[in-house]
Design a protein around this motif. Structure first.
Motif, PDB file in Angstrom:
ATOM      1  N   ALA A  77      44.941  50.783  38.940  1.00 26.33           N
ATOM      2  CA  ALA A  77      45.127  49.351  38.694  1.00 26.33           C
ATOM      3  C   ALA A  77      45.940  48.715  39.809  1.00 26.33           C
ATOM      4  CB  ALA A  77      45.818  49.138  37.349  1.00 26.33           C
ATOM      5  N   MET A  78      46.974  49.418  40.276  1.00 29.60           N
ATOM      6  CA  MET A  78      47.828  48.885  41.333  1.00 29.60           C
ATOM      7  C   MET A  78      47.037  48.719  42.628  1.00 29.60           C
ATOM      8  SD  MET A  78      51.182  48.113  41.360  1.00 29.60           S
ATOM      9  CE  MET A  78      52.153  49.329  40.454  1.00 29.60           C
ATOM     10  N   GLU A  79      46.221  49.714  42.962  1.00 27.60           N
ATOM     11  CA  GLU A  79      45.447  49.662  44.198  1.00 27.60           C
ATOM     12  C   GLU A  79      44.355  48.596  44.137  1.00 27.60           C
ATOM     13  OE1 GLU A  79      46.034  51.103  46.943  1.00 27.60           O
ATOM     14  OE2 GLU A  79      47.123  52.983  46.586  1.00 27.60           O
ATOM     15  N   GLU A  80      43.808  48.360  42.950  1.00 35.04           N
ATOM     16  CA  GLU A  80      42.679  47.446  42.815  1.00 35.04           C
ATOM     17  C   GLU A  80      43.062  46.128  42.156  1.00 35.04           C
ATOM     18  OE1 GLU A  80      39.792  48.118  44.098  1.00 35.04           O
ATOM     19  OE2 GLU A  80      40.343  50.155  44.700  1.00 35.04           O
ATOM     20  N   ALA A  81      44.339  45.862  41.981  1.00 31.72           N
ATOM     21  CA  ALA A  81      44.792  44.680  41.241  1.00 31.72           C
ATOM     22  C   ALA A  81      44.226  43.386  41.810  1.00 31.72           C
ATOM     23  CB  ALA A  81      46.316  44.624  41.239  1.00 31.72           C
ATOM     24  N   TRP A  82      43.818  42.510  40.911  1.00 31.61           N
ATOM     25  CA  TRP A  82      43.350  41.176  41.284  1.00 31.61           C
ATOM     26  C   TRP A  82      44.419  40.170  40.874  1.00 31.61           C
ATOM     27  CZ3 TRP A  82      37.627  39.487  40.897  1.00 31.61           C
ATOM     28  CH2 TRP A  82      36.787  40.461  41.460  1.00 31.61           C
ATOM     29  N   GLY A  83      44.935  39.411  41.807  1.00 30.50           N
ATOM     30  CA  GLY A  83      45.788  38.284  41.506  1.00 30.50           C
ATOM     31  C   GLY A  83      47.154  38.624  40.935  1.00 30.50           C
ATOM     32  N   ASN A  84      47.890  37.567  40.631  1.00 37.74           N
ATOM     33  CA  ASN A  84      49.228  37.660  40.075  1.00 37.74           C
ATOM     34  C   ASN A  84      49.236  38.402  38.744  1.00 37.74           C
ATOM     35  OD1 ASN A  84      51.723  36.895  38.763  1.00 37.74           O
ATOM     36  ND2 ASN A  84      51.938  35.259  40.258  1.00 37.74           N
ATOM     37  N   SER A  85      48.371  37.979  37.833  1.00 40.74           N
ATOM     38  CA  SER A  85      48.352  38.565  36.496  1.00 40.74           C
ATOM     39  C   SER A  85      47.885  40.017  36.525  1.00 40.74           C
ATOM     40  CB  SER A  85      47.447  37.743  35.569  1.00 40.74           C
ATOM     41  OG  SER A  85      46.165  37.561  36.160  1.00 40.74           O
ATOM     42  N   GLY A  86      46.900  40.319  37.373  1.00 41.07           N
ATOM     43  CA  GLY A  86      46.439  41.698  37.485  1.00 41.07           C
ATOM     44  C   GLY A  86      47.507  42.606  38.057  1.00 41.07           C
ATOM     45  N   THR A  87      48.256  42.087  39.041  1.00 43.96           N
ATOM     46  CA  THR A  87      49.331  42.880  39.633  1.00 43.96           C
ATOM     47  C   THR A  87      50.413  43.182  38.592  1.00 43.96           C
ATOM     48  OG1 THR A  87      48.925  41.874  41.793  1.00 43.96           O
ATOM     49  CG2 THR A  87      51.030  42.984  41.489  1.00 43.96           C
ATOM     50  N   LEU A  88      50.764  42.201  37.787  1.00 42.17           N
ATOM     51  CA  LEU A  88      51.787  42.427  36.767  1.00 42.17           C
ATOM     52  C   LEU A  88      51.291  43.398  35.695  1.00 42.17           C
ATOM     53  CD1 LEU A  88      53.437  38.925  36.296  1.00 42.17           C
ATOM     54  CD2 LEU A  88      54.452  40.993  37.266  1.00 42.17           C
ATOM     55  N   PHE A  89      49.996  43.337  35.353  1.00 44.43           N
ATOM     56  CA  PHE A  89      49.470  44.337  34.414  1.00 44.43           C
ATOM     57  C   PHE A  89      49.582  45.731  35.020  1.00 44.43           C
ATOM     58  CE2 PHE A  89      45.980  47.240  33.573  1.00 44.43           C
ATOM     59  CZ  PHE A  89      46.219  47.520  32.232  1.00 44.43           C
ATOM     60  N   ILE A 245      47.837  36.340  49.307  1.00 41.94           N
ATOM     61  CA  ILE A 245      47.669  37.544  50.123  1.00 41.94           C
ATOM     62  C   ILE A 245      48.103  38.743  49.298  1.00 41.94           C
ATOM     63  CG2 ILE A 245      48.391  38.782  52.194  1.00 41.94           C
ATOM     64  CD1 ILE A 245      48.929  36.136  53.526  1.00 41.94           C
ATOM     65  N   MET A 246      47.287  39.788  49.329  1.00 41.63           N
ATOM     66  CA  MET A 246      47.643  41.050  48.705  1.00 41.63           C
ATOM     67  C   MET A 246      47.369  42.175  49.685  1.00 41.63           C
ATOM     68  SD  MET A 246      46.361  40.649  44.754  1.00 41.63           S
ATOM     69  CE  MET A 246      47.299  42.098  44.286  1.00 41.63           C
ATOM     70  N   CYS A 247      48.239  43.183  49.672  1.00 41.96           N
ATOM     71  CA  CYS A 247      48.035  44.334  50.544  1.00 41.96           C
ATOM     72  C   CYS A 247      48.849  45.511  50.014  1.00 41.96           C
ATOM     73  CB  CYS A 247      48.446  44.028  51.976  1.00 41.96           C
ATOM     74  SG  CYS A 247      50.227  43.768  52.222  1.00 41.96           S
ATOM     75  N   THR A 248      48.635  46.664  50.615  1.00 42.60           N
ATOM     76  CA  THR A 248      49.420  47.865  50.347  1.00 42.60           C
ATOM     77  C   THR A 248      50.047  48.303  51.663  1.00 42.60           C
ATOM     78  OG1 THR A 248      47.847  48.505  48.631  1.00 42.60           O
ATOM     79  CG2 THR A 248      49.372  50.190  49.384  1.00 42.60           C
ATOM     80  N   ARG A 286      54.710  53.901  49.191  1.00 47.09           N
ATOM     81  CA  ARG A 286      53.671  52.877  49.266  1.00 47.09           C
ATOM     82  C   ARG A 286      54.056  51.729  48.345  1.00 47.09           C
ATOM     83  NH1 ARG A 286      48.663  53.565  50.932  1.00 47.09           N
ATOM     84  NH2 ARG A 286      47.642  52.777  49.055  1.00 47.09           N
ATOM     85  N   TRP A 287      53.865  50.489  48.823  1.00 42.76           N
ATOM     86  CA  TRP A 287      54.204  49.300  48.063  1.00 42.76           C
ATOM     87  C   TRP A 287      52.977  48.400  47.932  1.00 42.76           C
ATOM     88  CZ3 TRP A 287      59.200  48.301  46.176  1.00 42.76           C
ATOM     89  CH2 TRP A 287      60.183  49.205  46.597  1.00 42.76           C
ATOM     90  N   ARG A 311      44.287  47.339  53.197  1.00 46.51           N
ATOM     91  CA  ARG A 311      43.575  46.611  52.134  1.00 46.51           C
ATOM     92  C   ARG A 311      44.110  45.188  52.000  1.00 46.51           C
ATOM     93  NH1 ARG A 311      40.867  49.979  48.654  1.00 46.51           N
ATOM     94  NH2 ARG A 311      41.192  48.549  46.924  1.00 46.51           N
ATOM     95  N   VAL A 312      44.180  44.477  53.105  1.00 37.86           N
ATOM     96  CA  VAL A 312      44.682  43.107  53.088  1.00 37.86           C
ATOM     97  C   VAL A 312      43.599  42.173  52.538  1.00 37.86           C
ATOM     98  CG1 VAL A 312      45.677  41.231  54.433  1.00 37.86           C
ATOM     99  CG2 VAL A 312      46.108  43.609  55.098  1.00 37.86           C
ATOM    100  N   ALA A 313      43.931  41.429  51.499  1.00 36.30           N
ATOM    101  CA  ALA A 313      42.972  40.520  50.875  1.00 36.30           C
ATOM    102  C   ALA A 313      43.513  39.101  50.892  1.00 36.30           C
ATOM    103  CB  ALA A 313      42.677  40.956  49.442  1.00 36.30           C
ATOM    104  N   PHE A 314      42.676  38.148  51.292  1.00 29.50           N
ATOM    105  CA  PHE A 314      43.042  36.734  51.315  1.00 29.50           C
ATOM    106  C   PHE A 314      42.212  36.001  50.259  1.00 29.50           C
ATOM    107  CE2 PHE A 314      45.242  37.007  55.356  1.00 29.50           C
ATOM    108  CZ  PHE A 314      44.614  38.068  55.994  1.00 29.50           C
ATOM    109  N   THR A 315      42.841  35.155  49.473  1.00 31.33           N
ATOM    110  CA  THR A 315      42.137  34.381  48.459  1.00 31.33           C
ATOM    111  C   THR A 315      42.672  32.959  48.439  1.00 31.33           C
ATOM    112  OG1 THR A 315      41.916  36.350  47.082  1.00 31.33           O
ATOM    113  CG2 THR A 315      41.488  34.252  46.030  1.00 31.33           C
ATOM    114  N   GLU A 316      41.786  31.987  48.612  1.00 35.46           N
ATOM    115  CA  GLU A 316      42.224  30.604  48.524  1.00 35.46           C
ATOM    116  C   GLU A 316      42.583  30.269  47.080  1.00 35.46           C
ATOM    117  OE1 GLU A 316      40.369  27.439  50.642  1.00 35.46           O
ATOM    118  OE2 GLU A 316      39.196  28.828  51.860  1.00 35.46           O
TER     119      GLU A 316
END
Length: 341
Positions: A77-89, A245-248, A286-287, A311-316
């Motif tokens: 879940a941490m590696e594949e988290a989507w967005g703020n809410s997914g990261t907190l889950f 922005i999300m990354c590891t 790893r963070w 795994r840098v991801a950009f989302t408008e």
């Protein structure tokens, strides 16, 4: 007494599968009421995809140790988290798993301990934690479970586990209702927090799996904004600006603290949480990093001054935005379809 008690590894796999189903069924309504921290209308989508990653990992993880099983799910879940809410889950699940290491079944004391640990990790992961959100709901659930455990004479019994689960879910439901009055933007829109409802669905799925009893649909429909016929409230909010922005990244604890401080200076919604165990020999961990910024190029440049992100991801941050551009660890840009909060 509840007719069904299922608390072993097989039950935990079913829990995440049930949570995935619940979020799939309710993702549209969660998106409709998603207005905090940005009104980009995708909390349901992001929670669903993150929980699906956890469920898939759990289904393919063998063994009876609950900590190892849910730990693998939390890492996925941490590696594949989507967005703020997914990261907190993901933070919630990873911390929840750590308290169950070495145990083959869930008990009331373990549940209370796991929720308490998850509460602490979730609050500490955010640079600026805000009440009236998933954080408040998780805190209430932890307190509800702990209160039920302290009231039970036989803490390790099935009856005590049922009471702890009931206490956690009932407290979480009450906390969701209270979110409307805790954040001005929710009060003005007369709606409860989307992430808080999402976490409630996850906890209700756990009770459904263990006890055979979840939350009645008519109870969910009493939550402001959550009825099927209610409008998509997020669409009436000012359009969100900026990029998520999300990354590891592998960092020492000191460098992680420096990165958090610098991201706080240029962005908002900063979340940083460790992924996996600390490498004592290398002095690194790893963070998972999440931030909302106006200038993504400047933010990535800042991150690269500290370490090399993967795994840098950009989302408008907008309701109807273009697809996500995702940069892999080799620095290549690929087109995706993921969206932000």
């Amino acid at each position: 007494m509840h007719a069904k008690i299922a608390s072993n590894a097989a039950a935990m796999r079913r829990w995440l599968a049930d949570a995935e189903t619940a979020l799939a069924n309710h993702s549209d309504r969660l998106n409709a009421i998603n207005i905090f921290p940005v009104a980009d209308g995708d909390t349901g989508t992001n929670l669903y995809h993150t929980v699906r990653a956890a469920s898939t990992a759990a289904a393919s993880t063998e063994g009876t140790d609950l900590g190892l099983l849910l730990g693998a799910a939390g890492q996925a879940a941490m590696e594949e988290a989507w967005g703020n809410s997914g990261t907190l889950f993901a933070v919630f699940l990873d911390a929840f798993a750590a308290s169950l290491a070495g145990h083959t079944r869930l008990s009331a004391p373990l549940l209370a301990r796991a929720l308490h640990r998850a509460q602490i990790r979730a609050w500490s992961a955010l640079s600026e934690p805000v009440g009236g959100t998933m954080l408040s709901v998780l805190e209430a659930a932890a307190e509800g479970a702990a209160a039920a455990v302290s009231a039970e004479a036989h803490e390790d019994s099935n009856l005590a586990l049922a009471a702890a689960l009931d206490g956690a879910v009932e407290a979480a439901l009450g906390a969701v209702v209270e979110t409307e009055a805790q954040l001005g933007v929710l009060t003005s829109a007369r709606v409860v927090d989307a992430g808080g409802v999402g976490l409630l669905l996850v906890l209700a799925a756990l009770r459904t799996t263990v006890l055979g009893e979840g939350i009645p649909e008519d109870t969910l429909e009493t939550l402001h904004g959550f009825r099927v016929q209610d409008p998509h409230i997020h669409a009436a909010q000012p359009e969100a600006l900026g990029v998520e922005i999300m990354c590891t990244i592998q960092l020492s604890p000191l460098d992680a603290a420096v990165l958090r401080q610098r991201l706080d200076e240029i962005g908002e919604s900063v979340i940083m949480s460790p992924v996996g165990a600390f490498d004592d020999e290398a002095g690194l961990c790893r963070w998972r990093v999440h931030v909302h910024v106006v200038d993504p190029d400047a933010a990535v440049s800042l991150i690269r001054q500290i370490g090399e992100p993967e795994r840098v991801a950009f989302t408008e941050l907008r309701s109807q935005g273009p697809g996500t551009s995702t940069e892999d660890s080799a620095g290549q840009i690929t087109e995706g379809s993921r969206r932000g909060h």
